[in-house]
Design a protein around this motif. Structure first.
Motif, PDB file in Angstrom:
ATOM      1  N   TYR A   1       0.762  -1.281  -0.143  1.00  0.00           N
ATOM      2  CA  TYR A   1       0.201  -0.233   0.409  1.00  0.00           C
ATOM      3  C   TYR A   1       0.858   1.621   0.246  1.00  0.00           C
ATOM      4  O   TYR A   1       0.661   2.080  -0.867  1.00  0.00           O
ATOM      5  CB  TYR A   1      -0.946   0.087   0.887  1.00  0.00           C
ATOM      6  N   GLY A   2       1.899   1.485   0.508  1.00  0.00           N
ATOM      7  CA  GLY A   2       2.766   2.733   0.975  1.00  0.00           C
ATOM      8  C   GLY A   2       4.063   2.429  -0.243  1.00  0.00           C
ATOM      9  O   GLY A   2       3.911   3.736  -0.289  1.00  0.00           O
ATOM     10  N   GLN A   3       4.135   1.526  -0.453  1.00  0.00           N
ATOM     11  CA  GLN A   3       5.566   1.844  -1.403  1.00  0.00           C
ATOM     12  C   GLN A   3       4.474   2.430  -2.948  1.00  0.00           C
ATOM     13  O   GLN A   3       5.346   2.776  -3.570  1.00  0.00           O
ATOM     14  CB  GLN A   3       5.480   0.616  -1.565  1.00  0.00           C
ATOM     15  N   THR A   4       3.223   1.972  -3.051  1.00  0.00           N
ATOM     16  CA  THR A   4       2.723   1.995  -4.800  1.00  0.00           C
ATOM     17  C   THR A   4       1.860   3.442  -4.819  1.00  0.00           C
ATOM     18  O   THR A   4       1.673   3.967  -5.443  1.00  0.00           O
ATOM     19  CB  THR A   4       1.404   1.231  -4.808  1.00  0.00           C
ATOM     20  N   LYS A   5       1.219   3.695  -3.437  1.00  0.00           N
ATOM     21  CA  LYS A   5       1.172   5.026  -2.697  1.00  0.00           C
ATOM     22  C   LYS A   5       1.506   5.816  -3.494  1.00  0.00           C
ATOM     23  O   LYS A   5       1.508   7.712  -3.851  1.00  0.00           O
ATOM     24  CB  LYS A   5       0.251   5.289  -1.853  1.00  0.00           C
ATOM     25  N   THR A   6       3.062   5.995  -2.333  1.00  0.00           N
ATOM     26  CA  THR A   6       3.582   6.914  -2.964  1.00  0.00           C
ATOM     27  C   THR A   6       4.242   7.339  -4.412  1.00  0.00           C
ATOM     28  O   THR A   6       4.280   8.391  -4.878  1.00  0.00           O
ATOM     29  CB  THR A   6       4.938   6.414  -1.988  1.00  0.00           C
ATOM     30  N   ILE A   7       4.489   6.691  -4.869  1.00  0.00           N
ATOM     31  CA  ILE A   7       4.701   6.677  -6.664  1.00  0.00           C
ATOM     32  C   ILE A   7       3.030   7.259  -7.317  1.00  0.00           C
ATOM     33  O   ILE A   7       3.823   7.340  -8.047  1.00  0.00           O
ATOM     34  CB  ILE A   7       5.594   4.901  -7.249  1.00  0.00           C
TER      35      ILE A   7
ATOM     36  N   GLY B   1       7.952   6.700  16.108  1.00  0.00           N
ATOM     37  CA  GLY B   1       7.045   6.115  14.914  1.00  0.00           C
ATOM     38  C   GLY B   1       6.291   4.900  15.633  1.00  0.00           C
ATOM     39  O   GLY B   1       6.825   5.332  17.162  1.00  0.00           O
ATOM     40  N   ARG B   2       6.024   4.486  15.097  1.00  0.00           N
ATOM     41  CA  ARG B   2       4.432   3.636  16.176  1.00  0.00           C
ATOM     42  C   ARG B   2       4.333   2.522  16.186  1.00  0.00           C
ATOM     43  O   ARG B   2       3.872   1.845  14.607  1.00  0.00           O
ATOM     44  CB  ARG B   2       3.831   5.112  16.841  1.00  0.00           C
ATOM     45  N   VAL B   3       3.883   1.342  16.425  1.00  0.00           N
ATOM     46  CA  VAL B   3       2.990  -0.010  16.396  1.00  0.00           C
ATOM     47  C   VAL B   3       1.661   0.197  16.278  1.00  0.00           C
ATOM     48  O   VAL B   3       1.548   0.446  17.240  1.00  0.00           O
ATOM     49  CB  VAL B   3       3.658  -0.709  17.101  1.00  0.00           C
ATOM     50  N   ARG B   4       0.798   0.371  15.563  1.00  0.00           N
ATOM     51  CA  ARG B   4      -0.675   0.771  15.559  1.00  0.00           C
ATOM     52  C   ARG B   4      -1.033  -0.959  16.305  1.00  0.00           C
ATOM     53  O   ARG B   4      -0.404  -1.841  15.742  1.00  0.00           O
ATOM     54  CB  ARG B   4      -1.162   0.942  13.995  1.00  0.00           C
ATOM     55  N   PRO B   5      -2.696  -1.019  16.588  1.00  0.00           N
ATOM     56  CA  PRO B   5      -3.042  -1.865  17.355  1.00  0.00           C
ATOM     57  C   PRO B   5      -3.182  -3.516  16.305  1.00  0.00           C
ATOM     58  O   PRO B   5      -2.961  -4.509  16.512  1.00  0.00           O
ATOM     59  CB  PRO B   5      -4.625  -1.548  17.394  1.00  0.00           C
ATOM     60  N   ASP B   6      -3.370  -2.519  14.624  1.00  0.00           N
ATOM     61  CA  ASP B   6      -3.621  -3.864  13.579  1.00  0.00           C
ATOM     62  C   ASP B   6      -1.848  -3.858  12.963  1.00  0.00           C
ATOM     63  O   ASP B   6      -1.806  -4.763  12.088  1.00  0.00           O
ATOM     64  CB  ASP B   6      -3.738  -3.558  12.636  1.00  0.00           C
ATOM     65  N   GLY B   7      -1.149  -4.141  13.824  1.00  0.00           N
ATOM     66  CA  GLY B   7       0.713  -4.336  13.603  1.00  0.00           C
ATOM     67  C   GLY B   7       1.059  -3.794  12.707  1.00  0.00           C
ATOM     68  O   GLY B   7       2.368  -3.625  12.621  1.00  0.00           O
ATOM     69  N   ARG B   8       0.526  -2.440  11.836  1.00  0.00           N
ATOM     70  CA  ARG B   8       1.634  -1.577  11.261  1.00  0.00           C
ATOM     71  C   ARG B   8       2.243  -0.503  12.124  1.00  0.00           C
ATOM     72  O   ARG B   8       1.437  -0.011  12.400  1.00  0.00           O
ATOM     73  CB  ARG B   8       0.084  -1.160  10.113  1.00  0.00           C
ATOM     74  N   VAL B   9       3.824  -0.638  11.001  1.00  0.00           N
ATOM     75  CA  VAL B   9       4.331   0.931  12.246  1.00  0.00           C
ATOM     76  C   VAL B   9       4.249   1.659  10.918  1.00  0.00           C
ATOM     77  O   VAL B   9       4.496   0.981   9.468  1.00  0.00           O
ATOM     78  CB  VAL B   9       6.544   0.064  11.609  1.00  0.00           C
ATOM     79  N   ILE B  10       4.076   2.621  11.715  1.00  0.00           N
ATOM     80  CA  ILE B  10       4.029   3.870  11.004  1.00  0.00           C
ATOM     81  C   ILE B  10       5.833   4.827  10.906  1.00  0.00           C
ATOM     82  O   ILE B  10       5.691   4.897  12.357  1.00  0.00           O
ATOM     83  CB  ILE B  10       2.818   5.073  11.498  1.00  0.00           C
ATOM     84  N   ARG B  11       5.394   5.101   9.963  1.00  0.00           N
ATOM     85  CA  ARG B  11       7.170   5.333  10.070  1.00  0.00           C
ATOM     86  C   ARG B  11       7.208   6.830   8.721  1.00  0.00           C
ATOM     87  O   ARG B  11       6.388   5.945   7.499  1.00  0.00           O
ATOM     88  CB  ARG B  11       8.124   4.509   9.633  1.00  0.00           C
TER      89      ARG B  11
ATOM     90  N   ALA C   1       1.221   7.679   4.589  1.00  0.00           N
ATOM     91  CA  ALA C   1       1.888   6.826   3.595  1.00  0.00           C
ATOM     92  C   ALA C   1       1.417   5.849   3.677  1.00  0.00           C
ATOM     93  O   ALA C   1       1.113   5.119   2.817  1.00  0.00           O
ATOM     94  CB  ALA C   1       2.883   6.678   3.686  1.00  0.00           C
ATOM     95  N   PHE C   2       0.346   5.509   4.807  1.00  0.00           N
ATOM     96  CA  PHE C   2       0.276   4.186   5.184  1.00  0.00           C
ATOM     97  C   PHE C   2      -1.680   4.099   4.987  1.00  0.00           C
ATOM     98  O   PHE C   2      -2.647   4.815   5.316  1.00  0.00           O
ATOM     99  CB  PHE C   2       0.108   3.523   6.380  1.00  0.00           C
ATOM    100  N   ARG C   3      -2.208   2.425   4.726  1.00  0.00           N
ATOM    101  CA  ARG C   3      -3.882   2.579   4.816  1.00  0.00           C
ATOM    102  C   ARG C   3      -3.723   2.940   5.791  1.00  0.00           C
ATOM    103  O   ARG C   3      -3.604   2.415   7.162  1.00  0.00           O
ATOM    104  CB  ARG C   3      -4.205   0.941   4.358  1.00  0.00           C
ATOM    105  N   PRO C   4      -5.293   4.033   6.255  1.00  0.00           N
ATOM    106  CA  PRO C   4      -5.751   4.438   7.425  1.00  0.00           C
ATOM    107  C   PRO C   4      -6.689   2.439   7.960  1.00  0.00           C
ATOM    108  O   PRO C   4      -7.170   1.529   7.582  1.00  0.00           O
ATOM    109  CB  PRO C   4      -7.115   5.141   7.131  1.00  0.00           C
ATOM    110  N   MET C   5      -6.421   2.797   9.055  1.00  0.00           N
ATOM    111  CA  MET C   5      -6.413   1.348   9.879  1.00  0.00           C
ATOM    112  C   MET C   5      -7.930   0.916   9.727  1.00  0.00           C
ATOM    113  O   MET C   5      -7.950  -0.403   9.656  1.00  0.00           O
ATOM    114  CB  MET C   5      -6.026   1.518  11.241  1.00  0.00           C
ATOM    115  N   GLY C   6      -8.456   2.094   9.754  1.00  0.00           N
ATOM    116  CA  GLY C   6     -10.574   1.300   9.726  1.00  0.00           C
ATOM    117  C   GLY C   6     -10.391   0.542   8.292  1.00  0.00           C
ATOM    118  O   GLY C   6     -11.934   0.040   8.055  1.00  0.00           O
TER     119      GLY C   6
END
Length: 402
Positions: A148-154, A346-356, A387-392
């Motif tokens: 998600y983050g890699q493709t969104k950026t590009i 950075g932080r680890v969300r409840p879904d396991g995604r690290v946000i950076r 950069a990353f998909r919203p958790m919801g």
């Protein structure tokens, strides 16, 4: 590959020395499950093992009065082999955490294994965003990046430059399909259109038929939805067919600096990639790069750099929890901020995604480069919250409130 052969012998030696098992869990054990000799080995494999060992050494070699041990294995790009190794580690060798895993199908399978065994899995190398979506698990942390983050950026960057038609060359398993799926949603959201896609098997030597189809599509953008050696072969053959000279912008969301180095700037110049790390991004990153290069003969990939930070954060959480029991450690990993040479607050969300933060990068021309590994420039910074998909939106059944 010339760096890989020498490093592989050291890795296997490390594994042999780490075989003795303590039935009474008298050590904190980390298992590096990786591609040690296949298409992803240059960006993961022996370099991941080196990064884990650096982190263990920097932490002091022990935690809670227990030694920290490292074991490593090659999963041979086979799901059954990878799952079998992880189960043996968890059941028979008291491995507390498994890291690496540059194969999305294996990583998704290990989410369920880790939950069943109440151990931790940290896919630092697997890319599929399903790891924090419908394929998530309470014992999984997806540490570095995702499709998600890699493709969104590009896609968002090229769409602003008029790139409204696309073609995909996609490796035919969970990882490649996730890149194509995630990228497609961003293309459509920007008003663009996918003109076609082709699928290829992992580790393909010949991309000529796929490149001809991309060329015939007249798309403005070609996304190479694969990794490792497949990126190198696909981009080389795209250059041979003159796609860049004809005005097609080529992007490779999973391209890393060893891949660009393998291609050479004459071929790779102008290639767009997305990365959370650049070796010269700050003095600390530069120092780690020099240390890694002294050991491995070249700078780290962003996966190898991120693996170092993942292990340090894990060990800090064990220390803070006062135990290596998985649920207690995972709670601390989500609670503690992440700060290292490639991640600030950075932080680890409840879904396991690290946000950076993520960086859009463009490969330099030969004239712009000032050295062998001066390969790319940062074009834009994308904050982690964007950069990353919203958790919801991911559909992770274990995620609570962000």
């Amino acid at each position: 590959m010339r760096y890989l052969k020498a490093a592989l012998a050291a890795v296997l030696s490390c594994c042999v020395l780490s075989v003795p098992v303590s039935a009474q869990n008298k050590a904190v054990k980390i298992g590096v499950l990786d591609d040690m000799s296949g298409p992803y080995a240059e960006n993961t494999g022996p370099g991941d093992v080196a990064s884990v060992k650096f982190a263990v050494a920097d932490f002091g070699g022990s935690v809670l009065g227990k030694p920290i041990e490292v074991v490593a294995a090659d999963f041979q790009s086979k799901v059954d082999v990878g799952v079998g190794i992880a189960k043996r580690w968890y059941d028979d060798e008291d491995v507390d955490m498994v890291i690496g895993i540059p194969n999305s199908a294996i990583a998704l399978a290990l989410v369920k294994v880790a939950q069943e065994k109440n151990r931790i899995v940290m896919p630092t190398a697997a890319a599929t965003s399903a790891l924090t979506g419908k394929g998530c698990g309470p014992n999984t942390i997806h540490w570095i990046y995702d499709t998600y983050g890699q493709t969104k950026t590009i896609v968002e960057a090229l769409s602003k430059q008029g790139g409204n038609t696309w073609f995909f060359v996609t490796v035919d398993y969970a990882f490649g399909l996730a890149i194509e799926q995630d990228a497609t949603q961003f293309i459509q959201a920007a008003g663009g259109k996918v003109l076609g896609s082709v699928r290829h098997p992992l580790n393909s030597p010949d991309f000529s038929s796929y490149i001809v189809q991309a060329q015939a599509s007249k798309a403005k953008g070609l996304m190479v939805a694969n990794g490792g050696n497949d990126i190198i072969n696909a981009v080389k053959q795209a250059a041979e067919f003159g796609l860049m000279k004809q005005g097609m912008r080529i992007s490779a969301p999973l391209a890393q600096f060893p891949d660009v180095h393998g291609l050479g700037l004459k071929i790779a110049q102008g290639l767009l990639l997305s990365s959370p790390f650049y070796y010269d991004m700050n003095p600390q990153a530069r120092a780690y790069t020099d240390r890694f290069a002294k050991e491995m003969g070249r700078p780290p990939s962003f996966i190898q750099a991120g693996t170092y930070g993942a292990v340090l954060h894990y060990l800090k959480a064990v220390q803070a929890a006062g135990t290596d029991e998985a649920k207690a450690v995972l709670a601390k990993m989500r609670e503690l901020p992440i700060n290292d040479f490639m991640t600030k607050d950075g932080r680890v969300r409840p879904d396991g995604r690290v946000i950076r933060d993520m960086y859009l990068m463009e490969v330099k021309t030969p004239a712009e480069s000032k050295g062998e590994w001066d390969l790319a420039k940062i074009v834009a910074t994308v904050p982690g919250k964007d950069a990353f998909r919203p958790m919801g939106e991911g559909g992770c059944p274990f995620a609570g409130k962000p």
